[in-house]
Design an enzyme around this catalytic site. Structure first.
Site, PDB file in Angstrom:
ATOM      1  N   ARG A   1       0.813  -1.226   0.000  1.00  0.00           N
ATOM      2  CA  ARG A   1       0.000   0.000   0.000  1.00  0.00           C
ATOM      3  C   ARG A   1       0.842   1.270   0.000  1.00  0.00           C
ATOM      4  O   ARG A   1       0.455   2.266   0.616  1.00  0.00           O
ATOM      5  CB  ARG A   1      -0.938   0.043   1.217  1.00  0.00           C
ATOM      6  CG  ARG A   1      -2.017  -0.992   1.217  1.00  0.00           C
ATOM      7  CD  ARG A   1      -3.269  -0.456   0.535  1.00  0.00           C
ATOM      8  NE  ARG A   1      -4.271  -1.508   0.487  1.00  0.00           N
ATOM      9  CZ  ARG A   1      -5.319  -1.572   1.288  1.00  0.00           C
ATOM     10  NH1 ARG A   1      -5.531  -0.627   2.164  1.00  0.00           N
ATOM     11  NH2 ARG A   1      -6.162  -2.555   1.187  1.00  0.00           N
TER      12      ARG A   1
ATOM     13  N   TYR B   1     -14.805 -11.808   0.342  1.00  0.00           N
ATOM     14  CA  TYR B   1     -15.566 -10.581   0.042  1.00  0.00           C
ATOM     15  C   TYR B   1     -16.792 -10.887  -0.814  1.00  0.00           C
ATOM     16  O   TYR B   1     -17.850 -10.291  -0.642  1.00  0.00           O
ATOM     17  CB  TYR B   1     -14.666  -9.563  -0.668  1.00  0.00           C
ATOM     18  CG  TYR B   1     -13.618  -8.970   0.252  1.00  0.00           C
ATOM     19  CD1 TYR B   1     -13.944  -7.947   1.138  1.00  0.00           C
ATOM     20  CD2 TYR B   1     -12.314  -9.440   0.254  1.00  0.00           C
ATOM     21  CE1 TYR B   1     -12.995  -7.404   1.999  1.00  0.00           C
ATOM     22  CE2 TYR B   1     -11.349  -8.904   1.107  1.00  0.00           C
ATOM     23  CZ  TYR B   1     -11.696  -7.896   1.974  1.00  0.00           C
ATOM     24  OH  TYR B   1     -10.765  -7.365   2.831  1.00  0.00           O
TER      25      TYR B   1
HETATM   26  O1  CP3 Z   1       0.102  -1.469  -2.489  1.00  0.00           O
HETATM   27  C1  CP3 Z   1      -0.269  -0.584  -3.271  1.00  0.00           C
HETATM   28  O2  CP3 Z   1       0.096   0.613  -3.165  1.00  0.00           O
HETATM   29  C2  CP3 Z   1      -1.116  -0.977  -4.454  1.00  0.00           C
HETATM   30  C3  CP3 Z   1      -2.515  -0.793  -4.314  1.00  0.00           C
HETATM   31  C4  CP3 Z   1      -3.391  -1.737  -3.500  1.00  0.00           C
HETATM   32  C5  CP3 Z   1      -4.607  -1.287  -2.944  1.00  0.00           C
HETATM   33  N1  CP3 Z   1      -5.258  -2.382  -2.419  1.00  0.00           N
HETATM   34  C6  CP3 Z   1      -5.086   0.093  -2.984  1.00  0.00           C
HETATM   35  C7  CP3 Z   1      -6.164   0.498  -2.076  1.00  0.00           C
HETATM   36  C8  CP3 Z   1      -3.271  -3.105  -3.225  1.00  0.00           C
HETATM   37  C9  CP3 Z   1      -2.137  -4.062  -3.536  1.00  0.00           C
HETATM   38  C10 CP3 Z   1      -4.474  -3.493  -2.544  1.00  0.00           C
HETATM   39  C11 CP3 Z   1      -4.756  -4.881  -2.130  1.00  0.00           C
HETATM   40  C12 CP3 Z   1      -5.950  -5.162  -1.317  1.00  0.00           C
HETATM   41  N2  CP3 Z   1      -7.175  -4.587  -1.397  1.00  0.00           N
HETATM   42  C13 CP3 Z   1      -6.020  -6.201  -0.364  1.00  0.00           C
HETATM   43  C14 CP3 Z   1      -4.910  -7.177  -0.044  1.00  0.00           C
HETATM   44  C15 CP3 Z   1      -3.880  -6.573   0.821  1.00  0.00           C
HETATM   45  C16 CP3 Z   1      -4.331  -6.238   2.210  1.00  0.00           C
HETATM   46  O3  CP3 Z   1      -4.335  -5.029   2.509  1.00  0.00           O
HETATM   47  O4  CP3 Z   1      -4.682  -7.136   2.974  1.00  0.00           O
HETATM   48  C17 CP3 Z   1      -7.313  -6.187   0.180  1.00  0.00           C
HETATM   49  C18 CP3 Z   1      -7.849  -7.109   1.264  1.00  0.00           C
HETATM   50  C19 CP3 Z   1      -8.053  -5.175  -0.492  1.00  0.00           C
HETATM   51  C20 CP3 Z   1      -9.480  -4.811  -0.306  1.00  0.00           C
HETATM   52  C21 CP3 Z   1      -9.634  -3.426   0.115  1.00  0.00           C
HETATM   53  N3  CP3 Z   1      -9.453  -2.344  -0.712  1.00  0.00           N
HETATM   54  C22 CP3 Z   1      -9.967  -2.951   1.398  1.00  0.00           C
HETATM   55  C23 CP3 Z   1     -10.243  -3.823   2.600  1.00  0.00           C
HETATM   56  C24 CP3 Z   1      -9.989  -1.546   1.310  1.00  0.00           C
HETATM   57  C25 CP3 Z   1     -10.366  -0.568   2.374  1.00  0.00           C
HETATM   58  C26 CP3 Z   1      -9.142  -0.370   3.194  1.00  0.00           C
HETATM   59  C27 CP3 Z   1      -9.196   0.868   3.997  1.00  0.00           C
HETATM   60  O5  CP3 Z   1      -8.137   1.077   4.617  1.00  0.00           O
HETATM   61  O6  CP3 Z   1     -10.185   1.605   3.981  1.00  0.00           O
HETATM   62  C28 CP3 Z   1      -9.621  -1.185  -0.006  1.00  0.00           C
HETATM   63  C29 CP3 Z   1      -9.475   0.186  -0.539  1.00  0.00           C
HETATM   64  C30 CP3 Z   1      -8.097   0.573  -0.982  1.00  0.00           C
HETATM   65  N4  CP3 Z   1      -7.335  -0.167  -1.809  1.00  0.00           N
HETATM   66  C31 CP3 Z   1      -7.416   1.781  -0.675  1.00  0.00           C
HETATM   67  C32 CP3 Z   1      -6.203   1.754  -1.369  1.00  0.00           C
HETATM   68  C33 CP3 Z   1      -5.159   2.830  -1.441  1.00  0.00           C
HETATM   69  C34 CP3 Z   1      -7.953   2.928   0.182  1.00  0.00           C
HETATM   70  C35 CP3 Z   1      -9.038   3.534  -0.639  1.00  0.00           C
HETATM   71  C36 CP3 Z   1      -9.190   4.998  -0.540  1.00  0.00           C
HETATM   72  O7  CP3 Z   1      -8.415   5.753  -1.158  1.00  0.00           O
HETATM   73  O8  CP3 Z   1     -10.154   5.396   0.122  1.00  0.00           O
END
Ligand code: CP3
Length: 355
Positions: free
Chosen positions: A27, A154
């Site tokens: 991330r 999910y």
């Molecule tokens: O690593 C990186 O910079 C690449 C981008 C990336 C994102 N999600 C961007 C994101 C990657 C590799 C992911 C993977 C992801 N997404 C996973 C597996 C890794 C982990 O974290 O366990 C999972 C389970 C998801 C599903 C997901 N997407 C969730 C649970 C959320 C909400 C998280 C939160 O903190 O609110 C997201 C949204 C998300 N994906 C964000 C980002 C930058 C935040 C969204 C925003 O900008 O509001």
């Protein structure tokens, strides 16, 4: 094909010698960076950002402009795949991801089909190609996907869950149905990752965020077996270069030998595992990626450096380590603390190689 200016990440994944231990952060493009929040505001919401290749490229490069990171990761999300299967992904403010049409009925599961990555996920492929162009062979680009089980969590729960009650009920009562979902997901993920490789991803990572919530037997049958299927179906070489694969099961430390045996090049570790002990367990079979507690980044810079050095020392001399956090970086992380981490990893690992 042009040569990468910094290929330490790819070499470390293949356990070849490097001048320093490469580092990137799960991330790394995200809300802790004010410039990310600004681009996201312009996009309107997170999914618009993912679906716009120019903006996805812009945020991918933001952490690399700030820090001396050794790899870029495609800006996207693991849930784009079930969205492309027609489940209707949306992000409710403050609640995380949700699906409009979660998989509940048997007929819905029987109708599930793997999307064509070149059609329904075209926007991801366009982002990969655009990011590769913009990187201009500075550092390698990582492609990624969720694991079949983590995606299924999910898809079946309909969003985040504390106890995975719905999917685990299915796992125990109707394993045939869950196996069907997982088989479709494995097919979808294999095609999706291979399409990313075709468009320019130079390494791929499978995120198994929820496999660690399973019992040992269920983990092997419902998560690991399907990741093995994917790894076996991955394109191993593209444009004359090896494409290494990384498998990360959060909470999977106790199954390290099993994960190592599926044929991946590297295994991701969360922060609960001692990386030195992990290295002794996997021997020369795989590289290891990890494993700083993301909360360490809330400590003062000298403490962050000390903790990072302790991980480098625990891994010990020789190659095969990619430094990372044990899970995604927190949105509340002070950005200047990340610089302290990256610099400490580079400096200390260079010193270790001189002794
Ligand atoms: O690593 C990186 O910079 C690449 C981008 C990336 C994102 N999600 C961007 C994101 C990657 C590799 C992911 C993977 C992801 N997404 C996973 C597996 C890794 C982990 O974290 O366990 C999972 C389970 C998801 C599903 C997901 N997407 C969730 C649970 C959320 C909400 C998280 C939160 O903190 O609110 C997201 C949204 C998300 N994906 C964000 C980002 C930058 C935040 C969204 C925003 O900008 O509001």
């Amino acid at each position: 094909m042009n040569k990468l200016k910094n290929d330490t990440f790819l070499r470390a994944l293949l356990r070849q010698p490097t001048e320093h231990t490469p580092i990137w952060l799960m991330r790394q493009a995200g809300r802790y960076l004010p410039e990310y929040c600004e681009t996201r505001r312009r996009a309107g919401n997170f999914m618009n950002l993912c679906k716009n290749p120019r903006m996805a490229c812009e945020v991918t490069l933001q952490p690399l402009a700030r820090y001396d990171l050794d790899a870029a990761i495609l800006f996207s999300d693991i849930l784009t795949v079930p969205d492309a299967m027609g489940l209707g992904l949306y992000f409710a403010e403050g609640e995380g991801p949700k699906f409009e049409r979660p998989l509940r009925e048997e007929w819905e599961i029987r109708n599930l089909a793997a999307p064509d990555p070149g059609v329904e996920l075209r926007y991801v492929m366009d982002a990969v190609a655009e990011i590769r162009r913009a990187l201009d062979n500075s550092v390698p680009l990582i492609g990624f996907s969720g694991s079949p089980f983590t995606l299924a969590c999910y898809m079946i729960e309909g969003g985040a869950s504390d106890d995975f009650r719905t999917i685990k009920s299915m796992l125990y009562d109707r394993p045939d149905l869950l196996h069907h979902v997982l088989a479709v997901n494995a097919e979808a993920v294999t095609a999706y990752l291979n399409a990313q490789i075709e468009c320019g991803a130079q390494a791929v990572m499978i995120f198994d965020t929820w496999g660690g919530t399973l019992s040992q037997r269920a983990y092997k049958e419902f998560s690991l077996a399907y990741m093995q299927r994917i790894v076996e179906g991955l394109t191993r070489e593209h444009g004359g270069a090896r494409i290494p694969s990384i498998v990360f099961t959060k909470g999977g430390g106790q199954w390290l030998e099993d994960i190592t045996s599926i044929g991946c090049d590297a295994v991701g570790l969360d922060w609960t595992t001692d990386i030195g002990a992990a290295r002794r367990r996997v021997g020369d079979k795989v590289a290891l990626q990890g494993n700083l507690d993301p909360m360490t980044l809330f400590a003062q810079p000298d403490k962050i450096a000390q903790e990072a050095c302790a991980i480098l020392d625990a891994f010990g001399p020789g190659s095969g380590h990619v430094f990372n956090l044990g899970h995604g970086i927190s949105q509340f992380t002070p950005p200047e603390h990340v610089a302290a981490l990256v610099n400490a990893v580079h400096e200390h690992s260079r010193k270790l190689r001189q002794t």
